[in-house]
Design an enzyme around this catalytic site. Structure first.
Site, PDB file in Angstrom:
ATOM      1  N   ARG A   1      14.751  40.919  83.594  1.00  0.00           N
ATOM      2  CA  ARG A   1      16.072  41.279  84.117  1.00  0.00           C
ATOM      3  C   ARG A   1      15.939  41.859  85.519  1.00  0.00           C
ATOM      4  NH1 ARG A   1      18.408  42.446  78.354  1.00  0.00           N
ATOM      5  NH2 ARG A   1      20.059  40.897  78.392  1.00  0.00           N
TER       6      ARG A   1
ATOM      7  N   TYR B   1      18.538  51.391  74.051  1.00  0.00           N
ATOM      8  CA  TYR B   1      17.661  52.001  73.075  1.00  0.00           C
ATOM      9  C   TYR B   1      16.187  51.714  73.297  1.00  0.00           C
ATOM     10  CZ  TYR B   1      21.703  53.771  70.847  1.00  0.00           C
ATOM     11  OH  TYR B   1      22.849  54.477  70.614  1.00  0.00           O
TER      12      TYR B   1
END
Length: 433
Positions: free
Chosen positions: A121, A277
């Site tokens: 990403r 998370y």
């Protein structure tokens, strides 16, 4: 260079790796495209592929047997594995660490495997990011699924028979799927609250009209506010929202020269597109967050959980005892069902009822929106193919495998008979022991 597309063989998968619009671009770029008959199902009939410049093959075997690069949406089935040709390239979404034996067989077949879910990403890879594009669809569909299962309106409704209050919706995880779920629930008129362990998501959540949940911390509010203000100096709230939705080009720092990638590293490492998370929190902070979530769950009508970490089991956010404290009729839609679930009671692909609470564990929600999902996935595929393709001195297309390149290195799972993906190797070693 010949690119092949097959009809997805796994049950319930209605997407296709390339739509005619993208095929036309590839043909124009110099690729030869071979499509199995019926690959586009009723949404994209064979004739559309022919008009785009592709050749239609009668079987998957013909595609696997002659294509240099085979593109798929789902991992290959047991029936497709023998069709893989040595020296060919397979590009799909496989979640390799969860299917190490399958990856081992692909490596043994001498196939170079790229997994779309491993695309890093970073800004340069934004157009290839299938996780973000598919997560956006999943977040949207999760709310529709929950609204359909809920025995009440989502918006406040005033009628001659009186007024019904708006449904209360809680979204856990403010990555791409979570933010899309928040936006969809708000558009439907629900009262929305959301939680993420990353404090910088507060402005993203509130910009969509939802309330950001924070656990009480004596003396900690000022420090947390200071952290948010510091982040705002380098990346505006709107830019951070766009980054979380998958538009990484918005991450450029104003007046800075380090380039857009500098603003993405923290986002990627903290799990910005997966609900946050990936970040480890202090034990005391985790305890306070759990108690806050437990308290809010008692008031909710619909709960959407979106926390997932690529290559790892989903974190459990809602335990059995939390469910038992919720009101009968409450609905939970667990978007992390495929990797274990955020709710302890989630069963992948099933609807479980416990003490009057219904827990949905949907699989492949993007596949339930096959037209736009295929279109977005196809564009991601085109971006990766364009990135990997190169021309030799004669002007012929060839595949450029530069493992010094961050994108190629991260996404290539197998090559030359070896498994390059470390978590998959570790999963195999753990299974053998």
């Amino acid at each position: 260079m010949k690119v092949g597309i097959v009809r997805e063989a796994r049950g319930g998968e209605n997407r296709v790796a390339l739509v005619p619009e993208t095929v036309e671009k590839l043909v124009r770029d110099g690729f030869e495209v071979l499509v199995e008959s019926g690959a586009g199902r009723e949404y994209h009939p064979d004739e559309e592929y022919r008009e785009a410049g592709a050749r239609v093959a009668e079987s998957a075997g013909e595609v696997f047997g002659s294509a240099d690069i085979v593109l798929k949406v789902q991992r290959p089935t047991q029936e497709e594995l023998p069709l893989l040709r040595e020296g060919s390239v397979l590009i799909t979404s496989i979640q390799p660490a969860f299917y190490p034996e399958l990856v081992q067989r692909i490596a043994a077949a001498g196939v170079t495997l790229f997994s779309m879910d491993l695309i890093p990403r970073i800004t340069r890879a934004q157009a290839m990011d299938t996780l973000s594009s598919m997560a956006s669809l999943a977040g949207y569909k999760a709310v529709l699924l929950g609204a359909n299962a809920l025995g009440k309106y989502l918006p406040m409704m005033t009628t001659a028979a009186g007024t019904t209050r708006a449904a209360k919706v809680l979204v856990l995880g403010a990555g791409v799927a979570g933010l899309q779920a928040i936006a969809t629930a708000r558009r439907l008129g629900a009262e929305v609250e959301a939680f993420d362990i990353r404090p910088e998501t507060k402005e993203q959540i509130e910009s969509l009209g939802a309330r950001f949940l924070e656990s009480a911390e004596p003396g900690g509010a000022a420090a947390e506010e200071e952290e948010v203000v510091e982040e705002e100096r380098v990346l505006s709230p709107f830019a951070r929202l766009m980054v979380a939705l998958g538009f990484y080009s918005f991450a450029e720092r104003d007046g800075k020269e380090e380039g857009p990638e500098a603003g993405i590293a923290e986002e990627a490492e903290s799990g910005a597109s997966t609900g946050g998370y990936a970040t480890v929190q202090p034990e005391e902070k985790q305890r306070r967050d759990r108690e806050m979530i437990r308290e809010r769950l008692r008031e909710m009508d619909l709960v959407i959980t979106t926390a997932a970490v690529p290559g790892r089991r989903a974190p459990v956010l809602i335990t059995k005892d939390m469910v038992e404290e919720m009101r009968p009729g409450t609905v939970i839609v667990d978007l992390a069902a495929e990797t274990g679930g955020n709710c302890e009671l989630t069963v992948p692909g099933k609807v479980v009822e416990h003490n009057g609470v219904r827990i949905h564990g949907p699989l492949n929600l993007p596949g339930s929106v096959p037209v736009h999902a295929s279109q977005m996935y196809s564009r991601n595929m085109y971006a990766l193919l364009s990135y990997l393709a190169d021309r030799d001195e004669e002007g012929n297309l060839r595949l450029k495998l530069d493992f010094e390149d961050e994108i190629t290195d991260a996404a290539c799972v197998t090559h030359a008979g070896e498994i390059r993906h470390a978590p998959t190797r570790e999963a195999l070693e753990g299974g053998e022991s």
